[in-house]
Design an enzyme around this catalytic site. Sequence first.
Site, mmCIF file in Angstrom:
data_model
loop_
_atom_site.group_PDB
_atom_site.id
_atom_site.type_symbol
_atom_site.label_atom_id
_atom_site.label_comp_id
_atom_site.label_asym_id
_atom_site.label_seq_id
_atom_site.Cartn_x
_atom_site.Cartn_y
_atom_site.Cartn_z
ATOM 1 N N ASP A 231 0.807 -1.215 0.000
ATOM 2 C CA ASP A 231 0.000 0.000 0.000
ATOM 3 C C ASP A 231 0.843 1.269 0.000
ATOM 4 O OD1 ASP A 231 -2.421 -1.152 -0.017
ATOM 5 O OD2 ASP A 231 -2.740 -1.074 2.143
ATOM 6 N N LYS B 226 -3.531 3.398 -2.923
ATOM 7 C CA LYS B 226 -4.696 4.221 -3.240
ATOM 8 C C LYS B 226 -4.470 5.555 -2.562
ATOM 9 C CE LYS B 226 -7.154 0.662 -1.687
ATOM 10 N NZ LYS B 226 -8.229 -0.078 -1.066
ATOM 11 N N MET C 286 -8.060 8.404 9.388
ATOM 12 C CA MET C 286 -8.447 9.124 8.170
ATOM 13 C C MET C 286 -9.261 10.367 8.515
ATOM 14 S SD MET C 286 -9.394 5.779 5.890
ATOM 15 C CE MET C 286 -9.956 4.792 7.248
HETATM 16 N N1 SAH Z 1 -4.637 -0.492 8.721
HETATM 17 C C1 SAH Z 1 -4.166 0.780 9.181
HETATM 18 C C2 SAH Z 1 -5.143 1.879 8.911
HETATM 19 C C3 SAH Z 1 -5.268 2.196 7.443
HETATM 20 S S1 SAH Z 1 -6.348 3.522 7.125
HETATM 21 C C4 SAH Z 1 -3.836 0.682 10.673
HETATM 22 O O1 SAH Z 1 -4.150 -0.318 11.329
HETATM 23 O O2 SAH Z 1 -3.234 1.604 11.187
HETATM 24 C C5 SAH Z 1 -5.190 4.840 6.866
HETATM 25 C C6 SAH Z 1 -5.128 5.712 8.095
HETATM 26 O O3 SAH Z 1 -4.289 5.127 9.064
HETATM 27 C C7 SAH Z 1 -4.523 7.077 7.875
HETATM 28 O O4 SAH Z 1 -5.436 7.975 7.294
HETATM 29 C C8 SAH Z 1 -4.184 7.477 9.268
HETATM 30 O O5 SAH Z 1 -5.335 7.865 9.990
HETATM 31 C C9 SAH Z 1 -3.716 6.163 9.838
HETATM 32 N N2 SAH Z 1 -2.249 6.029 9.767
HETATM 33 C C10 SAH Z 1 -1.527 5.179 9.025
HETATM 34 N N3 SAH Z 1 -0.197 5.330 9.288
HETATM 35 C C11 SAH Z 1 -0.122 6.278 10.235
HETATM 36 C C12 SAH Z 1 0.953 6.871 10.939
HETATM 37 N N4 SAH Z 1 2.228 6.488 10.745
HETATM 38 N N5 SAH Z 1 0.668 7.838 11.847
HETATM 39 C C13 SAH Z 1 -0.604 8.212 12.094
HETATM 40 N N6 SAH Z 1 -1.641 7.686 11.464
HETATM 41 C C14 SAH Z 1 -1.417 6.732 10.550
#
Ligand code: SAH
Length: 458
Positions: free
Chosen positions: A249, A271, A384
Amino acid sequence: MKTFPMFLQMRGRRVVIAGGGEQAAQKCRLILKTEAKITILAVALDPELADLHATGRIDWQTGPITPDSFADTALVFIASGCPGLDASLHKLAKAAGATVNVVDQPDLCDALTPSIVDRSPVVVAIGTEGTAPVLARQIKTKLETLLEPRLGDLASIAGRLRDRAAMRLGARDRRDLWRWVFNGPVRDAHATGAERKAAMMIKEAIDTGSFKEPQTGSVALVGAGPGAKDLITLRGVKRLQEADVIYYDRLVDPEILDLARRDAERVYVGKAPGCHHWPQDKICNVIVSAAQQGKRVVRLKCGDPGVFARGREEADALNAANIPYEIVPGVTSASAASAAIGGFLTERGTCDTLVFATGQSEDPNKAPGWVATLRPGTRVAVYMGVGSAEKIVTHLQAAGLANRIEVDIVANAQRPEQVVAQCRVNTLLATLARDSISSPAILFLTWPSQPALRVAIS
Ligand code: SAH
Protein backbone atom coordinates in the site's frame (compact mmCIF):
# COMPACT_ATOMS: atom_id res chain seq x y z
CA MET A 1 40.68 -18.05 11.18
CA LYS A 2 42.52 -17.76 14.46
CA THR A 3 39.72 -19.64 16.22
CA PHE A 4 37.77 -22.59 14.94
CA PRO A 5 34.08 -23.12 15.71
CA MET A 6 33.10 -26.53 17.04
CA PHE A 7 30.09 -27.75 19.03
CA LEU A 8 31.26 -29.41 22.24
CA GLN A 9 29.48 -32.47 23.57
CA MET A 10 28.24 -31.39 27.01
CA ARG A 11 25.98 -34.20 28.20
CA GLY A 12 27.25 -35.54 31.55
CA ARG A 13 30.48 -33.53 31.37
CA ARG A 14 31.78 -31.18 34.02
CA VAL A 15 32.07 -27.40 33.67
CA VAL A 16 33.87 -25.49 36.41
CA ILE A 17 33.21 -21.81 37.00
CA ALA A 18 35.60 -20.02 39.33
CA GLY A 19 33.83 -17.07 40.91
CA GLY A 20 30.59 -16.46 42.78
CA GLY A 21 29.44 -13.04 41.54
CA GLU A 22 27.57 -11.60 38.57
CA GLN A 23 30.20 -12.57 35.96
CA ALA A 24 30.11 -16.16 37.18
CA ALA A 25 26.31 -16.11 37.21
CA GLN A 26 26.31 -14.96 33.59
CA LYS A 27 28.45 -17.90 32.51
CA CYS A 28 26.37 -20.21 34.67
CA ARG A 29 23.16 -19.09 32.93
CA LEU A 30 24.75 -19.93 29.61
CA ILE A 31 25.96 -23.38 30.63
CA LEU A 32 22.66 -24.22 32.33
CA LYS A 33 21.16 -24.42 28.84
CA THR A 34 23.35 -27.47 28.26
CA GLU A 35 23.34 -30.85 29.97
CA ALA A 36 26.71 -30.29 31.66
CA LYS A 37 27.23 -30.61 35.43
CA ILE A 38 28.27 -27.24 36.82
CA THR A 39 30.63 -26.75 39.74
CA ILE A 40 31.17 -23.28 41.18
CA LEU A 41 34.40 -22.54 43.05
CA ALA A 42 33.86 -19.57 45.34
CA VAL A 43 33.86 -18.57 48.98
CA ALA A 44 30.45 -16.89 48.63
CA LEU A 45 27.63 -16.99 46.08
CA ASP A 46 25.46 -14.15 44.83
CA PRO A 47 21.71 -14.68 45.42
CA GLU A 48 21.07 -16.10 41.93
CA LEU A 49 23.83 -18.71 42.27
CA ALA A 50 22.83 -19.45 45.87
CA ASP A 51 19.32 -20.16 44.65
CA LEU A 52 20.60 -22.49 41.92
CA HIS A 53 22.69 -24.29 44.51
CA ALA A 54 19.77 -24.56 46.94
CA THR A 55 17.63 -26.13 44.20
CA GLY A 56 20.35 -28.65 43.38
CA ARG A 57 21.09 -27.36 39.89
CA ILE A 58 24.77 -26.61 40.55
CA ASP A 59 27.53 -27.88 42.86
CA TRP A 60 29.39 -25.45 45.07
CA GLN A 61 32.88 -25.90 46.46
CA THR A 62 34.39 -23.47 48.95
CA GLY A 63 37.70 -25.23 49.69
CA PRO A 64 41.15 -24.21 48.48
CA ILE A 65 41.52 -24.12 44.70
CA THR A 66 44.24 -26.33 43.19
CA PRO A 67 44.86 -27.72 39.70
CA ASP A 68 42.79 -30.75 40.78
CA SER A 69 39.75 -28.48 41.07
CA PHE A 70 39.86 -28.17 37.27
CA ALA A 71 40.56 -31.81 36.36
CA ASP A 72 38.27 -33.71 33.95
CA THR A 73 36.41 -30.67 32.68
CA ALA A 74 34.88 -29.92 29.31
CA LEU A 75 35.36 -26.23 29.97
CA VAL A 76 36.56 -23.89 32.70
CA PHE A 77 35.36 -20.33 33.14
CA ILE A 78 37.43 -17.99 35.28
CA ALA A 79 35.12 -15.23 36.42
CA SER A 80 36.07 -14.00 39.87
CA GLY A 81 35.54 -10.36 38.93
CA CYS A 82 39.16 -9.52 39.91
CA PRO A 83 41.68 -9.53 37.01
CA GLY A 84 44.68 -10.38 39.24
CA LEU A 85 42.95 -13.32 40.87
CA ASP A 86 41.65 -14.44 37.46
CA ALA A 87 45.23 -14.59 36.15
CA SER A 88 46.32 -16.85 39.05
CA LEU A 89 43.27 -19.09 38.68
CA HIS A 90 44.02 -19.34 34.97
CA LYS A 91 47.50 -20.74 35.77
CA LEU A 92 45.99 -23.40 38.03
CA ALA A 93 43.44 -24.41 35.41
CA LYS A 94 46.10 -24.62 32.71
CA ALA A 95 48.20 -26.79 35.02
CA ALA A 96 45.27 -29.23 34.96
CA GLY A 97 45.24 -29.15 31.15
CA ALA A 98 41.76 -27.57 31.01
CA THR A 99 40.25 -25.59 28.15
CA VAL A 100 39.85 -22.17 29.72
CA ASN A 101 37.85 -19.01 29.15
CA VAL A 102 38.84 -16.03 31.29
CA VAL A 103 36.18 -13.32 31.35
CA ASP A 104 37.27 -10.12 29.57
CA GLN A 105 40.85 -11.36 29.02
CA PRO A 106 40.90 -12.70 25.44
CA ASP A 107 44.69 -13.21 25.60
CA LEU A 108 44.23 -15.83 28.32
CA CYS A 109 41.37 -17.64 26.54
CA ASP A 110 41.66 -21.04 24.85
CA ALA A 111 37.98 -20.76 23.97
CA LEU A 112 35.87 -17.67 23.32
CA THR A 113 32.13 -17.59 24.02
CA PRO A 114 30.20 -16.73 20.88
CA SER A 115 26.96 -14.78 20.58
CA ILE A 116 24.35 -17.50 20.46
CA VAL A 117 21.01 -17.82 18.70
CA ASP A 118 19.42 -20.68 20.56
CA ARG A 119 16.70 -22.68 18.87
CA SER A 120 18.03 -25.85 20.37
CA PRO A 121 18.79 -28.29 18.78
CA VAL A 122 19.38 -25.65 16.12
CA VAL A 123 22.11 -23.43 17.50
CA VAL A 124 23.91 -20.61 15.71
CA ALA A 125 27.15 -19.36 17.19
CA ILE A 126 28.61 -16.05 16.01
CA GLY A 127 32.18 -15.09 16.73
CA THR A 128 34.40 -12.20 15.74
CA GLU A 129 37.59 -13.42 17.47
CA GLY A 130 37.09 -10.67 20.01
CA THR A 131 37.34 -7.89 17.43
CA ALA A 132 33.74 -6.66 17.39
CA PRO A 133 31.35 -8.10 19.99
CA VAL A 134 28.80 -5.40 19.16
CA LEU A 135 28.74 -6.56 15.54
CA ALA A 136 28.23 -10.14 16.73
CA ARG A 137 25.22 -8.99 18.76
CA GLN A 138 23.80 -7.13 15.76
CA ILE A 139 24.12 -10.25 13.62
CA LYS A 140 22.47 -12.22 16.41
CA THR A 141 19.54 -9.77 16.49
CA LYS A 142 19.09 -10.18 12.74
CA LEU A 143 19.14 -13.95 12.99
CA GLU A 144 16.72 -13.88 15.92
CA THR A 145 14.18 -12.25 13.62
CA LEU A 146 14.89 -14.70 10.81
CA LEU A 147 14.50 -17.89 12.80
CA GLU A 148 11.07 -18.39 14.32
CA PRO A 149 11.01 -19.23 18.04
CA ARG A 150 9.70 -22.78 17.50
CA LEU A 151 12.22 -23.75 14.84
CA GLY A 152 14.11 -26.03 17.22
CA ASP A 153 11.00 -28.12 17.90
CA LEU A 154 10.49 -28.59 14.19
CA ALA A 155 14.10 -29.75 13.83
CA SER A 156 13.47 -32.22 16.68
CA ILE A 157 10.41 -33.60 14.91
CA ALA A 158 12.48 -33.97 11.74
CA GLY A 159 15.16 -35.74 13.77
CA ARG A 160 12.61 -38.25 15.10
CA LEU A 161 11.34 -38.94 11.58
CA ARG A 162 14.71 -39.38 9.88
CA ASP A 163 14.68 -43.16 10.24
CA ARG A 164 11.17 -43.39 8.82
CA ALA A 165 12.26 -41.29 5.83
CA ALA A 166 15.44 -43.35 5.39
CA MET A 167 13.40 -46.57 5.28
CA ARG A 168 11.01 -45.36 2.59
CA LEU A 169 12.86 -42.82 0.46
CA GLY A 170 16.08 -42.68 -1.55
CA ALA A 171 18.75 -40.05 -0.85
CA ARG A 172 17.55 -37.58 -3.47
CA ASP A 173 13.91 -37.80 -2.41
CA ARG A 174 14.96 -37.35 1.19
CA ARG A 175 16.73 -34.14 0.29
CA ASP A 176 13.62 -32.90 -1.53
CA LEU A 177 11.45 -33.94 1.40
CA TRP A 178 13.47 -31.93 3.95
CA ARG A 179 13.66 -28.98 1.60
CA TRP A 180 9.87 -29.06 1.37
CA VAL A 181 9.55 -29.45 5.14
CA PHE A 182 11.76 -26.50 6.05
CA ASN A 183 10.68 -24.17 3.28
CA GLY A 184 7.01 -24.75 2.84
CA PRO A 185 3.65 -25.37 4.43
CA VAL A 186 5.02 -27.64 7.17
CA ARG A 187 7.27 -24.92 8.55
CA ASP A 188 4.45 -22.38 8.26
CA ALA A 189 2.01 -24.64 10.08
CA HIS A 190 4.55 -25.39 12.78
CA ALA A 191 5.51 -21.73 13.25
CA THR A 192 1.92 -20.83 14.00
CA GLY A 193 1.66 -23.48 16.71
CA ALA A 194 0.15 -26.40 14.77
CA GLU A 195 2.84 -28.86 15.87
CA ARG A 196 0.80 -32.04 15.60
CA LYS A 197 -0.43 -31.02 12.17
CA ALA A 198 3.14 -30.34 11.04
CA ALA A 199 4.28 -33.78 12.25
CA MET A 200 1.32 -35.45 10.50
CA MET A 201 2.12 -33.60 7.28
CA ILE A 202 5.70 -34.86 7.32
CA LYS A 203 4.64 -38.45 8.05
CA GLU A 204 2.07 -38.34 5.27
CA ALA A 205 4.60 -36.85 2.85
CA ILE A 206 7.09 -39.62 3.68
CA ASP A 207 4.43 -42.30 3.19
CA THR A 208 2.77 -40.90 0.05
CA GLY A 209 5.47 -38.79 -1.61
CA SER A 210 3.06 -35.83 -1.61
CA PHE A 211 5.98 -33.40 -1.21
CA LYS A 212 6.75 -33.94 -4.90
CA GLU A 213 3.45 -32.41 -6.03
CA PRO A 214 3.50 -28.81 -7.30
CA GLN A 215 2.95 -26.33 -4.49
CA THR A 216 -0.29 -24.43 -4.23
CA GLY A 217 -0.04 -20.72 -3.71
CA SER A 218 -0.96 -18.95 -0.53
CA VAL A 219 -1.64 -15.45 0.65
CA ALA A 220 -0.66 -13.67 3.84
CA LEU A 221 -2.40 -10.40 4.69
CA VAL A 222 0.43 -8.83 6.64
CA GLY A 223 0.35 -5.76 8.87
CA ALA A 224 3.45 -3.65 8.28
CA GLY A 225 2.88 -1.45 11.35
CA PRO A 226 2.88 2.34 11.27
CA GLY A 227 6.07 2.77 9.24
CA ALA A 228 9.12 2.22 11.42
CA LYS A 229 10.99 -0.83 10.18
CA ASP A 230 11.25 -2.33 13.67
CA LEU A 231 7.54 -2.14 14.36
CA ILE A 232 6.57 -5.02 12.07
CA THR A 233 6.15 -8.39 13.79
CA LEU A 234 8.68 -11.22 13.47
CA ARG A 235 6.01 -13.28 11.73
CA GLY A 236 5.45 -10.43 9.30
CA VAL A 237 9.17 -10.33 8.48
CA LYS A 238 9.16 -14.07 7.95
CA ARG A 239 6.26 -13.90 5.52
CA LEU A 240 8.03 -11.10 3.65
CA GLN A 241 11.13 -13.23 3.33
CA GLU A 242 9.17 -16.17 2.00
CA ALA A 243 7.12 -14.14 -0.47
CA ASP A 244 7.46 -14.47 -4.23
CA VAL A 245 5.40 -11.35 -4.74
CA ILE A 246 4.40 -8.48 -2.46
CA TYR A 247 1.49 -6.16 -3.11
CA TYR A 248 1.92 -3.11 -0.92
CA ASP A 249 0.00 0.00 0.00
CA ARG A 250 0.81 3.68 -0.20
CA LEU A 251 1.54 4.07 3.51
CA VAL A 252 3.95 1.13 3.70
CA ASP A 253 7.44 2.45 4.30
CA PRO A 254 9.96 1.44 1.60
CA GLU A 255 12.36 0.42 4.39
CA ILE A 256 9.99 -2.40 5.28
CA LEU A 257 10.19 -3.74 1.75
CA ASP A 258 13.96 -4.04 2.22
CA LEU A 259 13.19 -6.89 4.61
CA ALA A 260 11.86 -8.98 1.72
CA ARG A 261 13.94 -11.30 -0.46
CA ARG A 262 15.88 -9.37 -3.04
CA ASP A 263 14.33 -11.32 -5.91
CA ALA A 264 10.74 -10.98 -4.69
CA GLU A 265 8.49 -9.01 -7.02
CA ARG A 266 7.18 -5.79 -5.43
CA VAL A 267 3.95 -4.31 -6.76
CA TYR A 268 2.60 -0.97 -5.59
CA VAL A 269 -1.17 -1.03 -5.33
CA GLY A 270 -1.56 2.21 -3.40
CA LYS A 271 -4.70 4.22 -3.24
CA ALA A 272 -4.07 7.92 -2.69
CA PRO A 273 -6.98 9.49 -0.77
CA GLY A 274 -9.76 10.39 -3.16
CA CYS A 275 -8.06 8.95 -6.24
CA HIS A 276 -8.47 5.22 -6.57
CA HIS A 277 -5.60 4.33 -8.85
CA TRP A 278 -5.95 0.65 -7.95
CA PRO A 279 -9.62 -0.11 -7.32
CA GLN A 280 -10.25 -2.71 -4.62
CA ASP A 281 -11.64 -5.33 -7.01
CA LYS A 282 -8.51 -5.07 -9.16
CA ILE A 283 -6.34 -5.66 -6.07
CA CYS A 284 -8.48 -8.68 -5.16
CA ASN A 285 -8.08 -10.06 -8.68
CA VAL A 286 -4.31 -9.73 -8.81
CA ILE A 287 -3.70 -11.39 -5.46
CA VAL A 288 -6.06 -14.25 -6.36
CA SER A 289 -4.42 -14.80 -9.70
CA ALA A 290 -0.86 -14.68 -8.29
CA ALA A 291 -1.80 -17.32 -5.71
CA GLN A 292 -3.43 -19.43 -8.43
CA GLN A 293 -0.07 -19.46 -10.23
CA GLY A 294 1.37 -21.14 -7.13
CA LYS A 295 3.08 -18.02 -5.80
CA ARG A 296 3.47 -17.13 -2.17
CA VAL A 297 1.77 -13.78 -1.97
CA VAL A 298 2.11 -11.14 0.71
CA ARG A 299 -0.51 -8.44 0.76
CA LEU A 300 1.26 -5.83 2.85
CA LYS A 301 -0.89 -3.22 4.54
CA CYS A 302 0.06 -0.39 6.82
CA GLY A 303 -0.79 -0.80 10.50
CA ASP A 304 -2.96 -3.83 11.17
CA PRO A 305 -4.68 -5.63 8.29
CA GLY A 306 -7.84 -5.89 10.37
CA VAL A 307 -8.27 -2.16 10.97
CA PHE A 308 -9.70 -0.01 8.16
CA ALA A 309 -7.76 -2.00 5.60
CA ARG A 310 -10.42 -3.55 3.34
CA GLY A 311 -9.30 -6.95 4.55
CA ARG A 312 -12.78 -8.43 4.35
CA GLU A 313 -13.08 -7.84 0.59
CA GLU A 314 -9.75 -9.54 -0.03
CA ALA A 315 -10.56 -12.46 2.27
CA ASP A 316 -13.90 -12.96 0.51
CA ALA A 317 -12.21 -13.02 -2.89
CA LEU A 318 -9.66 -15.56 -1.64
CA ASN A 319 -12.34 -17.73 -0.07
CA ALA A 320 -14.33 -17.66 -3.30
CA ALA A 321 -11.25 -18.89 -5.18
CA ASN A 322 -10.51 -21.50 -2.48
CA ILE A 323 -7.10 -20.04 -1.72
CA PRO A 324 -5.78 -20.39 1.81
CA TYR A 325 -4.87 -17.17 3.53
CA GLU A 326 -3.44 -16.09 6.82
CA ILE A 327 -3.77 -12.79 8.66
CA VAL A 328 -0.59 -11.54 10.30
CA PRO A 329 -1.46 -8.75 12.71
CA GLY A 330 0.44 -5.50 12.87
CA VAL A 331 0.77 -2.51 15.19
CA THR A 332 -2.21 -0.37 14.34
CA SER A 333 -1.71 3.39 13.98
CA ALA A 334 -3.69 4.19 17.14
CA SER A 335 -1.31 2.09 19.26
CA ALA A 336 1.72 3.52 17.51
CA ALA A 337 0.46 7.11 17.81
CA SER A 338 -0.47 6.79 21.46
CA ALA A 339 2.90 5.27 22.32
CA ALA A 340 4.65 8.01 20.35
CA ILE A 341 3.23 10.67 22.70
CA GLY A 342 3.82 8.68 25.86
CA GLY A 343 0.17 7.83 26.28
CA PHE A 344 -1.93 4.79 27.13
CA LEU A 345 -4.99 4.02 25.06
CA THR A 346 -6.96 2.79 28.05
CA GLU A 347 -6.43 3.59 31.70
CA ARG A 348 -7.90 1.69 34.58
CA GLY A 349 -10.62 3.68 36.27
CA THR A 350 -10.63 6.66 33.91
CA CYS A 351 -10.74 5.36 30.34
CA ASP A 352 -12.30 1.94 29.96
CA THR A 353 -13.69 2.15 26.45
CA LEU A 354 -11.70 2.63 23.30
CA VAL A 355 -13.35 3.30 19.96
CA PHE A 356 -11.55 2.91 16.64
CA ALA A 357 -13.43 5.09 14.18
CA THR A 358 -13.00 6.30 10.64
CA GLY A 359 -13.26 9.96 9.74
CA GLN A 360 -14.63 9.02 6.34
CA SER A 361 -18.35 8.48 6.34
CA GLU A 362 -20.71 7.14 3.72
CA ASP A 363 -23.03 10.11 4.19
CA PRO A 364 -21.04 13.22 5.16
CA ASN A 365 -24.23 15.06 6.09
CA LYS A 366 -25.08 12.58 8.81
CA ALA A 367 -23.17 12.56 12.12
CA PRO A 368 -21.05 9.41 12.22
CA GLY A 369 -22.08 6.83 14.81
CA TRP A 370 -18.95 7.34 16.92
CA VAL A 371 -20.00 10.89 17.83
CA ALA A 372 -22.68 9.39 20.07
CA THR A 373 -20.06 7.24 21.85
CA LEU A 374 -18.15 10.29 23.19
CA ARG A 375 -18.57 10.43 26.93
CA PRO A 376 -16.31 10.39 30.01
CA GLY A 377 -14.44 7.12 30.12
CA THR A 378 -14.37 6.69 26.34
CA ARG A 379 -11.53 7.59 24.01
CA VAL A 380 -12.10 7.72 20.27
CA ALA A 381 -9.20 7.19 17.88
CA VAL A 382 -10.21 8.64 14.52
CA TYR A 383 -8.40 7.25 11.49
CA MET A 384 -8.45 9.12 8.17
CA GLY A 385 -9.65 12.17 10.08
CA VAL A 386 -7.55 14.98 8.60
CA GLY A 387 -9.32 15.06 5.24
CA SER A 388 -12.70 15.20 6.93
CA ALA A 389 -11.70 17.42 9.85
CA GLU A 390 -14.14 20.11 8.76
CA LYS A 391 -17.07 17.67 8.82
CA ILE A 392 -15.96 16.28 12.18
CA VAL A 393 -15.90 19.78 13.67
CA THR A 394 -19.35 20.55 12.23
CA HIS A 395 -20.88 17.36 13.66
CA LEU A 396 -19.32 17.89 17.09
CA GLN A 397 -20.46 21.52 17.10
CA ALA A 398 -23.97 20.34 16.30
CA ALA A 399 -23.72 17.88 19.20
CA GLY A 400 -22.62 20.74 21.49
CA LEU A 401 -19.25 19.13 22.16
CA ALA A 402 -16.80 21.28 20.22
CA ASN A 403 -15.68 23.33 23.23
CA ARG A 404 -15.42 20.33 25.46
CA ILE A 405 -13.62 17.56 23.61
CA GLU A 406 -9.82 17.56 23.62
CA VAL A 407 -7.92 16.38 20.58
CA ASP A 408 -4.46 14.87 20.46
CA ILE A 409 -3.21 14.82 16.89
CA VAL A 410 -0.36 12.52 15.87
CA ALA A 411 0.65 12.67 12.24
CA ASN A 412 3.19 10.25 10.76
CA ALA A 413 3.49 8.46 14.07
CA GLN A 414 6.77 6.57 14.56
CA ARG A 415 8.30 8.06 11.42
CA PRO A 416 11.04 10.70 11.25
CA GLU A 417 8.49 13.27 10.05
CA GLN A 418 6.18 12.74 13.06
CA VAL A 419 4.19 15.82 14.18
CA VAL A 420 2.07 16.08 17.33
CA ALA A 421 -0.35 18.75 18.45
CA GLN A 422 -3.06 19.23 21.04
CA CYS A 423 -6.20 21.38 20.90
CA ARG A 424 -9.96 21.37 21.45
CA VAL A 425 -12.31 20.47 18.63
CA ASN A 426 -13.28 24.12 18.07
CA THR A 427 -9.65 24.99 17.25
CA LEU A 428 -8.91 21.79 15.32
CA LEU A 429 -8.91 23.33 11.84
CA ALA A 430 -6.71 26.24 12.91
CA THR A 431 -4.29 23.83 14.61
CA LEU A 432 -4.04 21.60 11.54
CA ALA A 433 -3.36 24.66 9.39
CA ARG A 434 -0.92 26.24 11.86
CA ASP A 435 1.21 23.09 12.12
CA SER A 436 0.74 22.12 8.44
CA ILE A 437 -0.57 18.73 9.53
CA SER A 438 -1.68 16.45 6.76
CA SER A 439 -2.58 12.78 6.43
CA PRO A 440 -1.70 10.20 7.71
CA ALA A 441 -2.72 11.17 11.22
CA ILE A 442 -4.69 9.84 14.13
CA LEU A 443 -6.99 12.17 16.05
CA PHE A 444 -7.61 11.07 19.63
CA LEU A 445 -10.78 12.57 21.03
CA THR A 446 -10.99 12.61 24.79
CA TRP A 447 -13.59 13.94 27.21
CA PRO A 448 -11.56 16.15 29.55
CA SER A 449 -12.78 14.69 32.84
CA GLN A 450 -10.38 11.85 32.09
CA PRO A 451 -6.67 12.58 31.81
CA ALA A 452 -5.52 13.77 28.40
CA LEU A 453 -3.82 11.02 26.48
CA ARG A 454 -0.51 12.77 26.31
CA VAL A 455 1.59 12.54 29.43
CA ALA A 456 4.95 13.31 27.96
CA ILE A 457 6.23 14.41 24.62
CA SER A 458 9.81 13.64 23.84
N1 SAH B 1 -4.64 -0.49 8.72
C1 SAH B 1 -4.17 0.78 9.18
C2 SAH B 1 -5.14 1.88 8.91
C3 SAH B 1 -5.27 2.20 7.44
S1 SAH B 1 -6.35 3.52 7.13
C4 SAH B 1 -3.84 0.68 10.67
O1 SAH B 1 -4.15 -0.32 11.33
O2 SAH B 1 -3.23 1.60 11.19
C5 SAH B 1 -5.19 4.84 6.87
C6 SAH B 1 -5.13 5.71 8.10
O3 SAH B 1 -4.29 5.13 9.06
C7 SAH B 1 -4.52 7.08 7.87
O4 SAH B 1 -5.44 7.98 7.29
C8 SAH B 1 -4.18 7.48 9.27
O5 SAH B 1 -5.33 7.87 9.99
C9 SAH B 1 -3.72 6.16 9.84
N2 SAH B 1 -2.25 6.03 9.77
C10 SAH B 1 -1.53 5.18 9.02
N3 SAH B 1 -0.20 5.33 9.29
C11 SAH B 1 -0.12 6.28 10.23
C12 SAH B 1 0.95 6.87 10.94
N4 SAH B 1 2.23 6.49 10.74
N5 SAH B 1 0.67 7.84 11.85
C13 SAH B 1 -0.60 8.21 12.09
N6 SAH B 1 -1.64 7.69 11.46
C14 SAH B 1 -1.42 6.73 10.55
